[in-house]
Design a protein around this motif. Structure first.
Motif, mmCIF file in Angstrom:
data_model
loop_
_atom_site.group_PDB
_atom_site.id
_atom_site.type_symbol
_atom_site.label_atom_id
_atom_site.label_comp_id
_atom_site.label_asym_id
_atom_site.label_seq_id
_atom_site.Cartn_x
_atom_site.Cartn_y
_atom_site.Cartn_z
ATOM 1 N N ILE A 1 1.134 -0.981 0.290
ATOM 2 C CA ILE A 1 0.312 -0.005 0.533
ATOM 3 C C ILE A 1 0.647 1.444 0.104
ATOM 4 C CG2 ILE A 1 -1.731 1.266 1.633
ATOM 5 C CD1 ILE A 1 -2.789 -1.598 2.893
ATOM 6 N N ASP A 2 1.784 1.342 0.752
ATOM 7 C CA ASP A 2 2.759 2.712 0.886
ATOM 8 C C ASP A 2 3.435 2.773 -0.785
ATOM 9 O OD1 ASP A 2 2.266 2.710 3.280
ATOM 10 O OD2 ASP A 2 4.098 1.535 4.461
ATOM 11 N N ALA A 3 3.749 1.595 -1.038
ATOM 12 C CA ALA A 3 4.560 1.985 -2.239
ATOM 13 C C ALA A 3 3.786 2.079 -3.469
ATOM 14 C CB ALA A 3 5.039 0.355 -3.180
ATOM 15 N N ALA A 4 2.640 1.984 -3.714
ATOM 16 C CA ALA A 4 1.497 2.073 -4.147
ATOM 17 C C ALA A 4 0.946 3.783 -3.689
ATOM 18 C CB ALA A 4 -0.089 1.325 -4.464
ATOM 19 N N ARG A 5 1.152 4.090 -2.793
ATOM 20 C CA ARG A 5 0.779 5.931 -2.597
ATOM 21 C C ARG A 5 2.082 6.262 -3.135
ATOM 22 N NH1 ARG A 5 -1.742 4.996 3.414
ATOM 23 N NH2 ARG A 5 -4.286 4.873 2.562
ATOM 24 N N ALA A 6 3.271 5.775 -3.193
ATOM 25 C CA ALA A 6 4.348 6.674 -2.989
ATOM 26 C C ALA A 6 4.193 6.538 -4.965
ATOM 27 C CB ALA A 6 5.550 5.965 -2.910
ATOM 28 N N ARG A 7 4.046 5.772 -5.659
ATOM 29 C CA ARG A 7 4.119 5.963 -7.090
ATOM 30 C C ARG A 7 2.996 6.767 -7.104
ATOM 31 N NH1 ARG A 7 4.368 0.079 -6.694
ATOM 32 N NH2 ARG A 7 2.164 0.087 -7.554
#
Length: 185
Positions: A88-94
């Motif tokens: 989830i953190d990675a998706a938000r960062a992208r």
């Protein structure tokens, strides 16, 4: 420090205490497969991203090794929760980062004064235009050859502006693919 699974120190009750390294090795050996497969599903099969998220999950586990639960099932649940949160953190960062744009190969672009390259490019584009869908071709002609705005193209073609934008996106991708097949790359 010994490389075996248990240090010879005891926790006060006489029983040997497992070192942090040995515990992490055991956690990895036990849970690596299921957690990685879970991340592959979350990333829709993107192996590189799943590997990055898996490493992040293990790093978070290493940082919390002293507070991880002792039971195997609870460790598994903890790892899956951490993996999900990392995804989830990675998706938000992208979403926050701007999209990466591929730059054209400047060696393939014709120079301003080279008429032969210009003629070859025009011929290749005309040939490639015959390989894309008529609806996509019409949008490209309006937007790029007639220099119409999205609103003007929508009005002329009798379709919504969103459809013009969508068709333009897919038309450019189709044209790039057709150009690749025309020039042999």
């Amino acid at each position: 420090m010994p490389d075996n699974a248990v240090d010879r120190l005891d926790g006060g009750d006489g029983a040997p205490v497992e070192s942090a390294e040995a515990r992490m090795r055991r956690i990895h050996d036990t849970h690596a497969g299921p957690v990685f497969r879970f991340l592959l599903r979350l990333t829709l099969g993107n192996r590189d991203l799943a590997e990055d998220l898996f490493q992040e999950t293990l790093l978070r586990a290493w940082r919390s090794i002293d507070v991880l639960p002792a039971e195997r099932e609870r460790v598994s649940a903890w790892l899956h929760t951490v993996a999900r949160n990392a995804a989830i953190d990675a998706a938000r960062a992208r979403k926050v980062r701007p999209r990466e744009v591929a730059l054209p190969d400047l060696n393939r672009l014709p120079s301003e004064g080279d008429a032969a390259d210009r003629i070859a490019t025009v011929h290749a584009v005309r040939d490639a235009m015959t390989h894309i869908a008529p609806a996509h071709r019409a949008v490209l002609i309006e937007l790029y050859f007639k220099s119409a705005s999205t609103t003007e193209a929508a009005s002329r073609l009798g379709i919504p502006e969103g459809t013009v934008k969508s068709r333009a996106y897919y038309a450019v991708r189709s044209l790039q693919a057709a150009l690749g097949s025309v020039d042999g790359t």
